[in-house]
Design a protein around this motif. Structure first.
Motif, short mmCIF file in Angstrom:
data_model
loop_
_atom_site.label_atom_id
_atom_site.label_comp_id
_atom_site.label_asym_id
_atom_site.label_seq_id
_atom_site.Cartn_x
_atom_site.Cartn_y
_atom_site.Cartn_z
N PRO A 8 29.15 -2.93 16.68
CA PRO A 8 30.22 -2.31 15.88
C PRO A 8 31.34 -1.74 16.73
CG PRO A 8 28.08 -1.60 15.07
CD PRO A 8 27.84 -2.35 16.34
N PHE A 9 31.02 -1.19 17.88
CA PHE A 9 32.07 -0.66 18.75
C PHE A 9 32.98 -1.77 19.25
CE2 PHE A 9 28.85 2.67 19.12
CZ PHE A 9 29.64 3.77 18.83
N ILE A 10 32.39 -2.86 19.67
CA ILE A 10 33.20 -3.97 20.15
C ILE A 10 34.02 -4.56 19.01
CG2 ILE A 10 33.10 -6.31 21.10
CD1 ILE A 10 30.60 -5.41 22.65
N GLY A 11 33.39 -4.75 17.87
CA GLY A 11 34.06 -5.37 16.73
C GLY A 11 35.18 -4.54 16.15
N LEU A 12 35.09 -3.23 16.24
CA LEU A 12 36.11 -2.37 15.63
C LEU A 12 37.09 -1.77 16.63
CD1 LEU A 12 33.87 -0.63 13.01
CD2 LEU A 12 35.73 -2.22 12.56
N LEU A 13 36.73 -1.65 17.87
CA LEU A 13 37.65 -1.07 18.84
C LEU A 13 38.55 -2.09 19.53
CD1 LEU A 13 35.43 1.66 20.49
CD2 LEU A 13 37.22 1.94 18.80
N TRP A 14 38.23 -3.36 19.37
CA TRP A 14 39.06 -4.41 19.95
C TRP A 14 40.09 -4.83 18.90
CZ3 TRP A 14 37.67 -10.13 20.79
CH2 TRP A 14 38.56 -10.72 21.68
N VAL A 15 41.14 -4.02 18.75
CA VAL A 15 42.11 -4.16 17.67
C VAL A 15 42.84 -5.49 17.67
CG1 VAL A 15 44.17 -3.14 16.62
CG2 VAL A 15 42.36 -1.67 17.50
N PRO A 16 43.25 -6.07 18.79
CA PRO A 16 43.96 -7.36 18.72
C PRO A 16 43.15 -8.46 18.02
CG PRO A 16 44.20 -6.42 20.89
CD PRO A 16 43.22 -5.55 20.15
N PHE A 17 41.85 -8.31 17.96
CA PHE A 17 41.02 -9.33 17.29
C PHE A 17 41.26 -9.36 15.79
CE2 PHE A 17 37.01 -10.61 15.24
CZ PHE A 17 36.97 -11.91 15.69
N ASN A 19 43.96 -7.62 14.11
CA ASN A 19 45.29 -7.15 13.76
C ASN A 19 46.12 -8.30 13.16
OD1 ASN A 19 47.45 -5.49 13.47
ND2 ASN A 19 48.06 -5.55 15.62
N HIS A 20 45.63 -8.84 12.04
CA HIS A 20 46.30 -9.95 11.36
C HIS A 20 46.34 -9.66 9.87
CE1 HIS A 20 45.86 -12.23 15.07
NE2 HIS A 20 44.57 -11.94 15.06
N GLU A 21 47.27 -10.28 9.21
CA GLU A 21 47.35 -10.12 7.76
C GLU A 21 46.58 -11.21 7.04
OE1 GLU A 21 50.84 -9.84 4.42
OE2 GLU A 21 51.25 -9.17 6.45
N LEU A 22 46.53 -12.38 7.62
CA LEU A 22 45.84 -13.50 6.99
C LEU A 22 44.57 -13.81 7.74
CD1 LEU A 22 48.88 -15.81 6.26
CD2 LEU A 22 47.68 -14.33 4.66
N PRO A 23 43.54 -14.26 7.12
CA PRO A 23 43.40 -14.64 5.72
C PRO A 23 43.15 -13.43 4.83
CG PRO A 23 41.34 -15.09 6.85
CD PRO A 23 42.32 -14.57 7.89
N ALA A 24 43.73 -13.47 3.67
CA ALA A 24 43.55 -12.40 2.69
C ALA A 24 42.32 -12.69 1.83
CB ALA A 24 44.78 -12.28 1.81
N LEU A 25 41.67 -11.65 1.38
CA LEU A 25 40.49 -11.78 0.53
C LEU A 25 40.67 -10.86 -0.67
CD1 LEU A 25 37.59 -12.98 0.24
CD2 LEU A 25 36.77 -10.94 1.39
N PHE A 26 40.76 -11.43 -1.86
CA PHE A 26 41.00 -10.67 -3.10
C PHE A 26 42.26 -9.81 -3.00
CE2 PHE A 26 36.26 -10.95 -2.88
CZ PHE A 26 36.13 -11.94 -3.86
N PHE A 30 43.47 -9.26 5.98
CA PHE A 30 42.31 -9.38 6.88
C PHE A 30 42.02 -8.06 7.57
CE2 PHE A 30 40.57 -10.45 11.12
CZ PHE A 30 39.40 -11.06 10.71
N PHE A 31 43.06 -7.33 7.97
CA PHE A 31 42.90 -6.06 8.68
C PHE A 31 41.98 -5.11 7.92
CE2 PHE A 31 44.33 -1.70 9.50
CZ PHE A 31 44.20 -1.65 10.87
N TYR A 32 42.13 -5.04 6.60
CA TYR A 32 41.34 -4.10 5.80
C TYR A 32 39.94 -4.62 5.49
CZ TYR A 32 45.59 -1.45 5.09
OH TYR A 32 46.71 -0.72 5.29
N TRP A 33 39.84 -5.86 5.00
CA TRP A 33 38.50 -6.29 4.60
C TRP A 33 37.60 -6.53 5.79
CZ3 TRP A 33 36.50 -10.97 6.00
CH2 TRP A 33 37.37 -12.03 6.21
#
Length: 59
Positions: A8-17, A19-26, A30-33
């Protein structure tokens, strides 16, 4: 098995991974979901590590 707690630390602290808007879900970018997806994943990882430690007898 405790090494899983780093995911979780790697997945959430590596922001450039993520930091995109697409793909959108509902309608959510992408940034939020992506971040919301980590909430149950982190809970699952913590539970798996906890169960693993119980079997080993670690307190």
């Amino acid at each position: 098995m405790r090494y899983l707690l780093v995911l979780p630390f790697i997945g959430l602290l590596w922001v450039p991974f993520y930091n995109h808007e697409l793909p959108a879900l509902f309608g959510f970018p992408f940034f939020y979901w992506y971040q919301f997806l980590w909430v149950p994943l982190t809970a699952l990882i913590i539970w798996l590590v906890y169960r693993s430690d119980l079997k080993k007898g670690v307190e």
